[in-house]
Write an enzyme that holds these catalytic residues in place. Structure first.
Site, mmCIF file in Angstrom:
data_model
loop_
_atom_site.group_PDB
_atom_site.id
_atom_site.type_symbol
_atom_site.label_atom_id
_atom_site.label_comp_id
_atom_site.label_asym_id
_atom_site.label_seq_id
_atom_site.Cartn_x
_atom_site.Cartn_y
_atom_site.Cartn_z
ATOM 1 N N GLU A 398 0.861 -1.183 0.000
ATOM 2 C CA GLU A 398 0.000 0.000 0.000
ATOM 3 C C GLU A 398 0.900 1.237 0.000
ATOM 4 O O GLU A 398 1.876 1.293 0.756
ATOM 5 C CB GLU A 398 -0.903 -0.111 1.235
ATOM 6 C CG GLU A 398 -1.106 1.110 2.036
ATOM 7 C CD GLU A 398 -1.818 0.807 3.380
ATOM 8 O OE1 GLU A 398 -2.174 -0.354 3.687
ATOM 9 O OE2 GLU A 398 -1.990 1.758 4.138
ATOM 10 N N HIS A 483 -2.330 -6.084 11.010
ATOM 11 C CA HIS A 483 -3.170 -7.145 10.449
ATOM 12 C C HIS A 483 -3.002 -8.475 11.172
ATOM 13 O O HIS A 483 -2.580 -9.464 10.572
ATOM 14 C CB HIS A 483 -2.833 -7.348 8.957
ATOM 15 C CG HIS A 483 -3.070 -6.148 8.100
ATOM 16 N ND1 HIS A 483 -2.546 -6.019 6.834
ATOM 17 C CD2 HIS A 483 -3.804 -5.030 8.319
ATOM 18 C CE1 HIS A 483 -2.938 -4.862 6.309
ATOM 19 N NE2 HIS A 483 -3.688 -4.239 7.190
ATOM 20 N N ASN A 521 -5.113 -6.374 2.485
ATOM 21 C CA ASN A 521 -5.693 -5.877 3.734
ATOM 22 C C ASN A 521 -6.905 -6.747 4.075
ATOM 23 O O ASN A 521 -7.711 -7.056 3.205
ATOM 24 C CB ASN A 521 -6.098 -4.419 3.563
ATOM 25 C CG ASN A 521 -5.000 -3.610 2.890
ATOM 26 O OD1 ASN A 521 -4.648 -3.905 1.752
ATOM 27 N ND2 ASN A 521 -4.477 -2.645 3.560
HETATM 28 P P1 FAE Z 1 -11.599 -6.167 15.560
HETATM 29 O O1 FAE Z 1 -12.062 -5.242 14.498
HETATM 30 O O2 FAE Z 1 -10.252 -5.973 16.129
HETATM 31 O O3 FAE Z 1 -12.712 -6.173 16.701
HETATM 32 C C1 FAE Z 1 -12.551 -6.839 17.925
HETATM 33 C C2 FAE Z 1 -13.308 -6.060 18.991
HETATM 34 O O4 FAE Z 1 -13.386 -6.849 20.178
HETATM 35 C C3 FAE Z 1 -12.650 -4.750 19.405
HETATM 36 O O5 FAE Z 1 -13.614 -3.711 19.363
HETATM 37 C C4 FAE Z 1 -12.162 -5.008 20.825
HETATM 38 O O6 FAE Z 1 -12.157 -3.840 21.634
HETATM 39 C C5 FAE Z 1 -13.143 -6.037 21.316
HETATM 40 N N1 FAE Z 1 -12.608 -6.920 22.353
HETATM 41 C C6 FAE Z 1 -11.407 -7.538 22.370
HETATM 42 N N2 FAE Z 1 -11.260 -8.321 23.457
HETATM 43 C C7 FAE Z 1 -12.464 -8.209 24.154
HETATM 44 C C8 FAE Z 1 -12.944 -8.779 25.368
HETATM 45 N N3 FAE Z 1 -12.210 -9.653 26.076
HETATM 46 N N4 FAE Z 1 -14.172 -8.413 25.812
HETATM 47 C C9 FAE Z 1 -14.935 -7.532 25.092
HETATM 48 N N5 FAE Z 1 -14.507 -6.965 23.926
HETATM 49 C C10 FAE Z 1 -13.292 -7.307 23.464
HETATM 50 O O7 FAE Z 1 -11.630 -7.696 15.038
HETATM 51 N N6 FAE Z 1 -7.688 -3.690 7.371
HETATM 52 C C11 FAE Z 1 -8.118 -3.507 6.109
HETATM 53 O O8 FAE Z 1 -8.709 -4.414 5.509
HETATM 54 N N7 FAE Z 1 -7.906 -2.303 5.468
HETATM 55 C C12 FAE Z 1 -7.241 -1.275 6.068
HETATM 56 O O9 FAE Z 1 -7.075 -0.197 5.479
HETATM 57 C C13 FAE Z 1 -6.760 -1.459 7.389
HETATM 58 N N8 FAE Z 1 -6.065 -0.480 8.026
HETATM 59 C C14 FAE Z 1 -5.727 -0.643 9.348
HETATM 60 C C15 FAE Z 1 -5.128 0.415 10.045
HETATM 61 C C16 FAE Z 1 -4.866 0.298 11.400
HETATM 62 C C17 FAE Z 1 -4.218 1.433 12.135
HETATM 63 C C18 FAE Z 1 -5.203 -0.895 12.089
HETATM 64 C C19 FAE Z 1 -4.946 -1.042 13.562
HETATM 65 C C20 FAE Z 1 -5.792 -1.949 11.403
HETATM 66 C C21 FAE Z 1 -6.049 -1.839 10.042
HETATM 67 N N9 FAE Z 1 -6.672 -2.870 9.335
HETATM 68 C C22 FAE Z 1 -7.044 -2.690 8.033
HETATM 69 C C23 FAE Z 1 -6.977 -4.163 9.976
HETATM 70 C C24 FAE Z 1 -8.454 -4.320 10.319
HETATM 71 O O10 FAE Z 1 -8.936 -3.193 11.010
HETATM 72 C C25 FAE Z 1 -8.617 -5.605 11.138
HETATM 73 O O11 FAE Z 1 -8.179 -6.688 10.344
HETATM 74 C C26 FAE Z 1 -10.051 -5.839 11.576
HETATM 75 O O12 FAE Z 1 -10.521 -4.777 12.374
HETATM 76 C C27 FAE Z 1 -10.176 -7.150 12.344
HETATM 77 O O13 FAE Z 1 -11.559 -7.427 12.523
HETATM 78 P P2 FAE Z 1 -12.026 -8.419 13.654
HETATM 79 O O14 FAE Z 1 -13.489 -8.554 13.568
HETATM 80 O O15 FAE Z 1 -11.191 -9.637 13.609
#
Ligand code: FAE
Length: 543
Positions: A398, A483, A521
């Site tokens: 990217e 990621h 991503n």
């Molecule tokens: P996630 O979105 O991390 O959600 C998990 C949730 O569970 C969170 O809200 C936590 O606070 C909550 N949680 C965790 N533990 C507990 C617990 N014990 N009790 C209650 N709540 C809890 O998971 N991906 C892309 O495809 N494109 C992008 O442009 C991109 N840019 C990114 C930029 C940054 C800065 C970051 C950090 C990530 C980026 N990603 C990107 C990755 C993407 O956001 C990530 O793969 C997804 O958010 C993961 O989705 P999940 O549903 O696995």
């Protein structure tokens, strides 16, 4: 001849029903979410039919599909709801002046690009339940979003459908025809994915950094591709014209966007809330899940925290079904702990395995003075360098912004490399915590692949890598990942639809299902897999 293609756009447009979903998104807002999904603090001893742990991509899909199927659904989220402005009138703080809202329970910010020209750029802040966590393990730091919407609150919005042959390679038992004809289009349309106006891209100063990155890639024979996004590009154009609130063009992204981004609270979660069957408990962290002593279902233990992270209550509720959607790290940590502590002893031995960093390597190049990358930079990436098909240098990079507000001449990249290295989560009886055994040396293959592409570009351009962005004389930002993937892989630690089949009624629905690397991503893949799995689960288990 290398070229800029719009392959992803064609893949995306396969989606039927796009207009219908886009209309639904346009008519929902965070305000409607706040009213339709009252934040309810679960009471000790409550019983709920479906409890979803976490409100990121996996959790939001689970919530929408369950509520639409008529199941009252309760999300438990450890972060806060980001729907209330602070004293400055804004919900989130920006990249250039982060305050306590930026960072999860820390006394300082922890910027991915931590240094510039010999200086550290992190600053002291008050400890608070901020929106971005950098979770530290021995060999790697994992960035994750915290709050209602999970990673969608902090990410760059790049919405990339994976290459089909690589998807088939990593998840060979999944019907790829179905994924590419039904679930990827469904995910893209419900997420509100859209495309940049290419004529505007070519002319606006806000994407000069991308055009410079493209020019130098093409001059060395590498192809580039436009990348779709969930940031509303029409809103961005209005930002440039001065008629809409600046967010992407106002140095906002990793600490949240105050406008423009279709984060999950505005898409999936708002649609789930509109059913009237969704409630959300915030600032509660799930610490245990085990079979309920009486009456069936599962006892879910959680800690209620205050805005400084202090535990103010511990409570237990019972749920007929529990959907683990705490993210790759959160879900893996919970399940590994439950198995080790004997609360869910029969979980598969595959739980905790096959974790990877999606081959992430961040780095910068120093351009010549005549290749300025611009003092104006949109925070939303719109283009990638695609060299994935080359097995010796399998890289999708990217072209990332460095929105410093001044000319830096830096081209910043987040490379996704085909690095097959994996790690595992293990419960540490001495500390009572879960370790991740990823070692820094496991990045070497990814660095080697990255170098094969970018050494060539540097040679052609007569340029060098920046060594000042990640510390003092550190070229590679390989100590961090955006990621995290894996830890409870689909078809191995779970059945082929995310069921933890040793425990009927327990499911995994997030990035933990994806085995370590998806080549692009990851959130479109996580969303599409959750769509697929939820459809099967609702038909077979809830019918
Ligand atoms: P996630 O979105 O991390 O959600 C998990 C949730 O569970 C969170 O809200 C936590 O606070 C909550 N949680 C965790 N533990 C507990 C617990 N014990 N009790 C209650 N709540 C809890 O998971 N991906 C892309 O495809 N494109 C992008 O442009 C991109 N840019 C990114 C930029 C940054 C800065 C970051 C950090 C990530 C980026 N990603 C990107 C990755 C993407 O956001 C990530 O793969 C997804 O958010 C993961 O989705 P999940 O549903 O696995």
């Amino acid at each position: 001849m290398p070229s800029t293609t719009s392959l992803s756009r064609r893949t995306f447009l396969v989606g039927a029903g796009m207009a219908a979903s886009a209309a639904a998104i346009a008519s929902t807002s965070s305000a409607s979410l706040a009213s339709a999904a009252p934040r309810r603090t679960l009471a000790e001893g409550a019983r709920v039919p479906a409890l979803v742990i976490g409100s990121g991509y996996g959790g939001a899909v689970a919530a929408l599909r369950l509520t639409r199927a008529g199941v009252d659904t309760h999300i438990v989220e450890m972060g806060r709801a980001w729907d209330t402005p602070g004293p400055d009138g804004k919900v989130f703080s920006g990249i250039l002046s982060p305050d306590k809202r930026s960072t999860w329970l820390s006394d300082t910010t922890d910027q991915p690009v931590s240094n510039f020209m010999g200086f550290g750029i992190n600053k002291k802040i008050d400890r608070y339940v901020g929106v971005l966590e950098s979770e530290k393990f021995a060999g790697i730091k994992v960035y994750q979003g915290r709050g209602v919407g999970g990673g969608s609150l902090v990410n760059g919005g790049m919405a990339v459908t994976p290459k089909r042959d690589f998807f088939e390679q990593i998840l060979p038992t999944i019907d790829a025809d179905q994924m590419y004809s039904t679930y990827f289009p469904r995910a893209n349309s419900t997420l509100g994915v859209n495309h940049i106006d290419e004529a505007w891209f070519e002319s606006t100063p806000w994407y000069q950094f991308s055009r410079v990155g493209r020019k130098t890639a093409h001059r060395s024979g590498f192809a580039t591709t436009f990348v779709p996004n969930v940031y509303d590009f029409e809103h961005m154009k209005r930002e440039a014209a001065g008629t809409a609130q600046a967010s992407a063009l106002g140095a906002e992204v990793i600490y949240g966007n105050n406008a423009g981004k279709r984060s999950l609270d505005k898409t999936y979660l708002a649609l789930a809330a509109a059913t009237g069957r969704l409630t959300v408990t915030t600032l509660h962290r799930v610490t245990a899940v085990e079979p309920a002593a009486t009456g069936g279902g599962y006892q879910v233990t959680m800690e209620q925290i205050n805005e400084q992270g202090g535990v103010i209550a511990t409570k237990s509720v019972t749920a007929d079904r529990v959907f683990f959607a705490a993210g790759s790290v959160g879900t893996s940590k919970l399940l590994v702990t439950m198995k080790a502590q004997g609360k869910l002893p029969n979980l598969s031995s595959q739980v905790g395995e096959e974790w990877g960093n999606n081959g992430n390597i961040m780095f910068g190049r120093a351009n010549h003075m005549w290749d300025s990358t611009g003092s104006k930079q949109s925070t939303i990436p719109a283009m990638g360098i695609d060299n994935w098909a080359d097995p010796t240098a399998s890289v999708f990079a990217e072209i990332a912004p460095l929105p410093a507000g001044l000319e830096t001449y830096v081209s910043l990249y987040l490379a996704i490399t085909n690095n097959p290295e994996r790690a595992r989560f293990r419960y540490n009886t001495a500390t009572g915590k879960v370790d991740l055994d990823w070692r820094a040396t496991q990045n070497q293959l990814g660095i080697d692949m990255t170098k094969r592409v970018f050494d060539k570009i540097n040679k052609k351009e007569g340029t060098i890598y920046r060594t000042d962005l990640f510390g003092v004389y550190k070229t590679w930002g390989d100590h961090l990942t955006y990621h995290p993937l894996g830890g409870c892989v689909l078809g191995r630690a779970t059945d082929d639809h995310g069921r933890l089949h040793e425990y009927p009624g327990l499911y995994v629905m997030d990035g933990a299902l994806v085995p370590g690397n998806v080549g692009v991503n990851p959130f479109v893949t996580i969303t599409a897999l959750a769509e697929r799995n939820m459809e099967a689960i609702i038909a077979a288990d809830l019918g």
